[in-house]
Design an enzyme around this catalytic site. Structure first.
Site, PDB file in Angstrom:
ATOM      1  CG  ASP A 553     -16.654 -25.120  21.171  1.00  0.00           C
ATOM      2  OD1 ASP A 553     -17.052 -26.305  21.218  1.00  0.00           O
ATOM      3  OD2 ASP A 553     -16.011 -24.575  22.095  1.00  0.00           O
ATOM      4  CD  GLU A 554     -23.110 -21.775  19.388  1.00  0.00           C
ATOM      5  OE1 GLU A 554     -23.297 -20.977  20.324  1.00  0.00           O
ATOM      6  OE2 GLU A 554     -24.042 -22.370  18.819  1.00  0.00           O
ATOM      7  CD  GLU A 634     -16.729 -30.158  27.402  1.00  0.00           C
ATOM      8  OE1 GLU A 634     -16.965 -29.237  26.601  1.00  0.00           O
ATOM      9  OE2 GLU A 634     -16.854 -30.042  28.635  1.00  0.00           O
ATOM     10  CG  ASP A 635     -12.072 -28.685  26.790  1.00  0.00           C
ATOM     11  OD1 ASP A 635     -12.258 -28.954  28.001  1.00  0.00           O
ATOM     12  OD2 ASP A 635     -12.059 -27.526  26.358  1.00  0.00           O
ATOM     13  NE  ARG A 682     -11.182 -24.894  30.591  1.00  0.00           N
ATOM     14  CZ  ARG A 682     -11.577 -25.780  29.685  1.00  0.00           C
ATOM     15  NH1 ARG A 682     -12.843 -26.160  29.629  1.00  0.00           N
ATOM     16  NH2 ARG A 682     -10.729 -26.310  28.837  1.00  0.00           N
TER      17      ARG A 682
END
Length: 726
Positions: A553-554, A634-635, A682
């Site tokens: 991640d950024e 998605e993770d 989540r």
């Protein structure tokens, strides 16, 4: 003179006596049956001729209670041709390959008709096909067709027997003589001979059938499937009883059987003989006559004792506590016992001559079962005793792999059938891939057909993954000041000795900054425009040529030492996710659902792809489409996928203390309404994925890998990663 005659007469008489004594049997045959020597030998002894051989059984019993006379070759051939009129079918002669060239391998299931009865099992089969990645609702795109008519039970005495199938299928405009059609069947024929008569002409259709007789099986065209019950789960399925890589305890019994004994009819011969190997110690063979409506009418002298002994043992307990399980034929060649033994890690000992074993085109059953012979039943105990312990363990482990990979659910049985047919049409998997973890359903030929390209086989093939990695950083915010986290992250990652290139996945609405605004790096830096989907980071970009992908991640905060050490660990475990931020799951008994937590505990079951290494093989198109329909998980899906494939947990590696604190503060800072909503999403996603997989694949672990001498009181000059302790 008289004395001489007397001695001659005595000598002649003695000679004849000696001749009759030594050769009387042969002389009598020549004298009594001249010219019919062969016939006499063939007809003698007759069991009802008490003068030749004493009978220990009643003649009426012998004449009326035996198996029915087997059909003659002409009768078998006639029955076979009535069903398999295209008995010489092969893929090259009875399958239209041109239908598969334009759209690939697509499967169309005929629409279900309201007035057409469907059994529970066939409904599951159709559901599995409709859930398959090959399913298409458009018949013009289809390569393979599935009937909506229930053809599973073709015993005309069954309540689920569907009549007039011939007339119905001929009315379908797509039938085309059965070409490019697949027909499923579990039960064929009826009392007394249980032939493989389906009651209709399958034409040129592929037959996926249980209890397949090798004489009727068309190699390379038909598919043999296992016999499963109506209670077999739709998806997921129960785990095998032996955990992966575990050594089972020494079992109490060597060889067991507990089941019905048929007093009459086909299949009774094998089961009637099983009592001969029972010793009451390490070999338990129990049968009962007490089944069917008129069993008492045919009961023999053993029935009462057998019925009493039968009740002394529990079937499930025998499965749990035996090394080998006898799987004899029943009325038909296959039985439910076959799958039950596989799940229990009880090595099947097959006594069903002529049975084409399930998926034998792909599965090497010589590694998971003992193939016996019905006529050599008494040799079975000696055979299994001669198998060495290490070979027994290999058999048991293979039973668990096969059960979990291909047989634990209807979904897997149906998908295995489709994949075998697909392998005949397109580049296919080798038998090595089918018979080695994780199995043919998870090793897709679209990615590669070479085992060396998959992370699961490096150890077996003596190879290792590439020595470089590709960093994929997802950017969702515009780049402004030079102190932004993404710019510092690029500098830290590019300084790694193992970094081959950096890809920035630009997912921001604003355009990316010009090349002069990005930091100078020693490795190529490429900007990729995202598609605005959650699954963008798992898309198989052509620019990724390395085996390892570092997903970031950024706002991830990593040092070069952390990246280097994590990559070294990943190269030792290339089939797993290796990374930094961990999460765990738990079962909430009050809510009766799975829970998701980010609390720091000793247990972990997920490593988030915000900062983690994974193999580029873990990017299937079907799951990318699935994750795009879910929110913020998605993770989690990536962890589900890897755990389902490997049956292993992820690996967490060392982090600096400052990095832990910053992550903790970040979590606390987002604990408002937005953070709570994301957390709830989540948790919902976790339960949706469990429902989609059919079971919970995540595996918990308490393992964290640190460098050698990490935080030991020794000189930093002796440590390879001293910066990790700052």
């Amino acid at each position: 003179m008289q004395t001489r005659k007397k001695y001659l007469f005595l000598t002649f008489l003695a000679s004849w006596l000696l001749l009759f004594f030594f050769f009387g049997d042969q002389l009598r045959r020549f004298a009594l049956f001249p010219g019919r020597k062969g016939e006499a030998r063939g007809n003698w002894p007759r069991w009802i001729d008490r003068s030749l051989l004493k009978s220990f059984a009643d003649p009426q019993e012998l004449q009326s209670h035996g198996d029915p006379s087997p059909p003659s070759p002409r009768e078998r051939r006639a029955a076979r041709l009535s069903v398999y009129k295209s008995s010489r079918c092969r893929m090259e002669t009875c399958f239209d390959f041109s239908r598969c060239e334009q759209n690939g391998f697509k499967v169309f299931a005929y629409p279900r008709e309201r007035d057409e009865p469907l059994s529970e099992s066939y409904d599951k089969i159709l559901t599995s096909i409709e859930r398959s990645r090959y399913y298409t609702p458009d018949p013009q795109e289809a390569c393979l067709f599935i009937l909506s008519i229930d053809t599973l039970d073709r015993d005309h005495l069954s309540g689920q027997y569907v009549r007039h199938v011939d007339e119905k299928i001929r009315s379908f405009p797509l039938w085309n003589g059965g070409r490019n059609h697949l027909i499923f069947n579990l039960y064929s024929g009826t009392w007394p001979n249980y032939t493989e008569d389906l009651g209709f002409d399958i034409g040129q259709a592929i037959l996926a059938k249980a209890s397949f007789y090798t004489e009727n099986f068309r190699p390379g065209f038909d598919v043999s499937i296992p016999l499963f019950s109506k209670d077999h789960p739709q998806r997921g399925g129960e785990r095998g009883w032996l955990y992966q890589d575990s050594i089972p305890p020494k079992k109490k019994y060597l060889l067991v059987f507990k089941g019905k004994r048929y007093l009459t009819g086909i299949g009774s011969g094998t089961r009637n003989a099983l009592h001969h190997i029972h010793n009451g110690k390490d070999i338990i063979s129990l049968t009962t006559c007490k089944h069917g409506k008129d069993w008492e009418k045919h009961k023999d002298t053993r029935c009462d004792k057998d019925n009493v002994d039968y009740e002394k043992f529990d079937y499930q307990e025998l499965l749990h506590n035996s090394t080998f399980c006898i799987v004899p034929r029943g009325r038909r060649l296959g039985s439910f016992r076959f799958l039950e033994a596989l799940q229990a890690a009880c090595i099947p000992v097959l006594l069903s001559d002529g049975w084409e074993l399930p998926f034998a085109e792909a599965i090497d059953w010589g590694k998971a079962a003992v193939l016996g012979n019905e006529r050599l039943l008494l040799q079975i105990p000696s055979i299994v005793r001669c198998i060495p312990p290490e070979r027994v363990l290999a058999f048991q482990q293979q039973t668990q792999f096969l059960w979990d990979a291909y047989f634990s659910s209807v979904d897997k049985i149906v998908h295995t059938t489709l994949e075998i047919i697909k392998d005949r049409l397109f580049p296919h998997r080798s038998r090595f891939l089918w018979n080695t973890l994780p199995g043919g359903l998870l090793v897709l030929p679209e990615f590669s057909t070479h085992p060396g390209d998959f992370p699961f086989y490096y150890l077996q093939l003596g190879s290792s993954p590439s020595e470089k990695f590709t960093a994929l950083i997802q950017a969702v915010s515009p780049v402004g000041s030079p102190s932004q986290p993404i710019l510092r992250l690029i500098q830290a990652v590019s300084a790694s000795q193992y970094c081959a290139q950096i890809l920035v996945l630009w997912s921001c609405e604003k355009p990316p900054p010009p090349s002069g605004r990005w930091p100078q790096t020693t490795v190529p830096l490429t900007i990729i425009q995202g598609r605005g989907k959650l699954s963008d980071r798992f898309f198989p970009y052509a620019a990724i040529q390395t085996d390892a992908v570092l997903s970031l991640d950024e706002d991830s905060s990593l040092s070069t030492s952390e990246v280097d050490f994590a990559f070294v660990v990943w190269r030792s475990f290339p089939e797993r996710i290796v990374g930094f931020p961990e999460r765990s799951h738990f079962w909430d008994p009050e809510q009766r659902r799975w829970g998701y937590t980010s609390k720091w505990t000793n247990d972990l079951s997920m490593v988030l792809t915000a900062a983690a290494f994974y193999h580029r093989d873990y990017r299937p198109a079907g799951l990318r489409e699935r994750v795009d329909g879910l929110a913020a998980c998605e993770d989690i899906l990536m962890n589900f996928l890897v755990a389902a494939v490997t049956k292993l947990p992820p690996i967490k590696v060392t982090q600096r203390k400052q990095h832990k604190e910053s992550m903790s503060q970040q979590v606390k800072g987002t604990a408002g309404a937005a953070g709570g909503r994301r957390f709830s999403q989540r948790q919902d996603c976790l339960n949706q994925l469990v429902d989609w997989f059919g079971y919970m694949p995540l595996v918990s672990s308490q393992l964290r890998l640190d460098p050698v001498l990490f935080k030991d009181q020794v000189s930093v000059l002796r440590k390879k990663y001293p910066r990790l302790e700052k």
